[in-house]
Motif scaffolding. Structure first.
Motif, PDB file in Angstrom:
ATOM      1  N   ALA A 285       9.795   4.997   1.169  1.00 11.25           N
ATOM      2  CA  ALA A 285      10.289   7.416   0.663  1.00 11.25           C
ATOM      3  C   ALA A 285      11.010   6.427  -0.855  1.00 11.25           C
ATOM      4  N   SER A 286      10.504   7.675  -1.681  1.00 12.43           N
ATOM      5  CA  SER A 286      10.361   7.233  -2.942  1.00 12.43           C
ATOM      6  C   SER A 286      12.067   8.225  -3.421  1.00 12.43           C
TER       7      SER A 286
ATOM      8  N   GLU B 143       0.787  -0.981  -0.010  1.00 13.57           N
ATOM      9  CA  GLU B 143       0.403   0.700  -0.042  1.00 13.57           C
ATOM     10  C   GLU B 143       0.965   1.361   0.266  1.00 13.57           C
ATOM     11  N   VAL B 144       2.193   1.202   1.022  1.00 11.97           N
ATOM     12  CA  VAL B 144       2.709   2.281   0.458  1.00 11.97           C
ATOM     13  C   VAL B 144       3.799   2.599  -0.146  1.00 11.97           C
ATOM     14  N   VAL B 145       4.022   1.248  -0.620  1.00 10.73           N
ATOM     15  CA  VAL B 145       5.110   1.051  -1.840  1.00 10.73           C
ATOM     16  C   VAL B 145       4.714   2.038  -2.949  1.00 10.73           C
ATOM     17  N   GLU B 146       3.011   0.972  -3.451  1.00  7.16           N
ATOM     18  CA  GLU B 146       2.237   2.611  -4.481  1.00  7.16           C
ATOM     19  C   GLU B 146       2.204   3.334  -4.608  1.00  7.16           C
TER      20      GLU B 146
ATOM     21  N   GLY C 254       6.829   5.969  -9.215  1.00  8.04           N
ATOM     22  CA  GLY C 254       6.630   5.938 -10.260  1.00  8.04           C
ATOM     23  C   GLY C 254       7.679   5.997 -11.090  1.00  8.04           C
ATOM     24  N   PRO C 255       7.288   6.879 -12.704  1.00  5.11           N
ATOM     25  CA  PRO C 255       8.213   6.227 -13.147  1.00  5.11           C
ATOM     26  C   PRO C 255       9.506   7.231 -12.760  1.00  5.11           C
ATOM     27  N   GLY C 256       9.253   8.422 -12.127  1.00  5.07           N
ATOM     28  CA  GLY C 256      10.705   9.191 -12.340  1.00  5.07           C
ATOM     29  C   GLY C 256      10.857   8.757 -11.202  1.00  5.07           C
ATOM     30  N   GLN C 257      10.625   7.896  -9.684  1.00  6.57           N
ATOM     31  CA  GLN C 257      11.429   8.128  -9.331  1.00  6.57           C
ATOM     32  C   GLN C 257      12.120   6.793  -8.895  1.00  6.57           C
ATOM     33  N   GLY C 258      13.524   6.833  -8.957  1.00  6.19           N
ATOM     34  CA  GLY C 258      14.734   5.486  -9.471  1.00  6.19           C
ATOM     35  C   GLY C 258      15.022   4.848  -8.415  1.00  6.19           C
TER      36      GLY C 258
END
Length: 223
Positions: free
Chosen positions: A181-182, A100-103, A107-111
């Motif tokens: 955190a991403s 749930e928190v990962v989703e 995002g595509p910009g979060q490496g």
């Protein structure tokens, strides 16, 4: 000069020592947070042992001792606790889900993506833990979580945080908190996750009572 009336809410150890969850209190107009605390300590002597530990929130925002109270405000006595970015900030009474928190921060910009899962330990200080009981002031807790995310984003641009904390009775092995955190790069994600955990323990009004064979104690109050 007319008086004002404020609503005082008690949580965790403060609730137990006061013997109630809330009450209305009349004060002279112009009264400060420090004067409110003095009045409460006189009215509720059981709070005296907590006086050096307490923080005060006014309408869900931490307030300084010199803050002047307005008529009709809600004041919360906060014992020690155990925007700008996307995220999820919740206090829940159900089992937690790491996906749930990962989703919420993916995002595509979060490496880089780092997670933390905090579970109830089976022992504490050499004693077997029967269970932990978590209590929270949910509206303020969620607001403080969001503020932590805003501050993290300001420190490390591009960082996104999600925090979900559980309340109620938890047995050893059950998850109490999950954080994700991403960031565009892994270093910032690691830094933000660790920083968020530390801030959560300092400023978010969530408390835990630890029960062992020797009894129960609110964690954070010291000896």
């Amino acid at each position: 000069m007319s008086d004002i009336t404020v609503t005082v809410r008690y949580f965790a150890a403060a609730r137990e020592r006061a013997g109630l969850t809330s009450e209305a209190l009349r004060l002279p107009r112009g009264a400060t947070v420090a004067e409110l605390l003095a009045a409460l300590l006189e009215k509720r002597p059981g709070l005296s042992s907590l006086s050096r530990h307490l923080r005060v929130a006014v309408d869900e925002e931490f307030a300084a001792p010199t803050h002047v109270l307005d008529d009709g405000v809600e004041v919360a006595l906060i014992p020690p606790v155990a925007g700008g970015t996307a995220g999820l900030f919740r206090v829940v009474d159900r089992p937690l889900s790491l996906p749930e928190v990962v989703e919420a921060v993916s995002g595509p910009g979060q490496g880089g993506l780092v997670t933390f899962s905090g579970a109830v330990r089976a022992t504490s200080g050499g004693k077997d833990v029967a269970h932990l009981e978590y209590e929270a002031f949910p509206p303020m807790a969620e607001k403080q979580m969001a503020r932590i995310a805003e501050e993290a984003h300001a420190r490390w641009p591009g960082v996104q945080l999600a925090i979900v904390h559980r309340v109620g009775l938890l047995a050893p092995g059950e998850l109490a908190v999950v954080i994700a955190a991403s960031a565009p790069h892994r270093k910032e994600a690691f830094l933000a996750c660790e920083w968020a955990i530390d801030r959560l323990k300092q400023d978010v009004p969530i408390w835990k009572k630890e029960t062992t064979r020797d009894g129960a104690v609110w964690v954070g109050l010291g000896p």
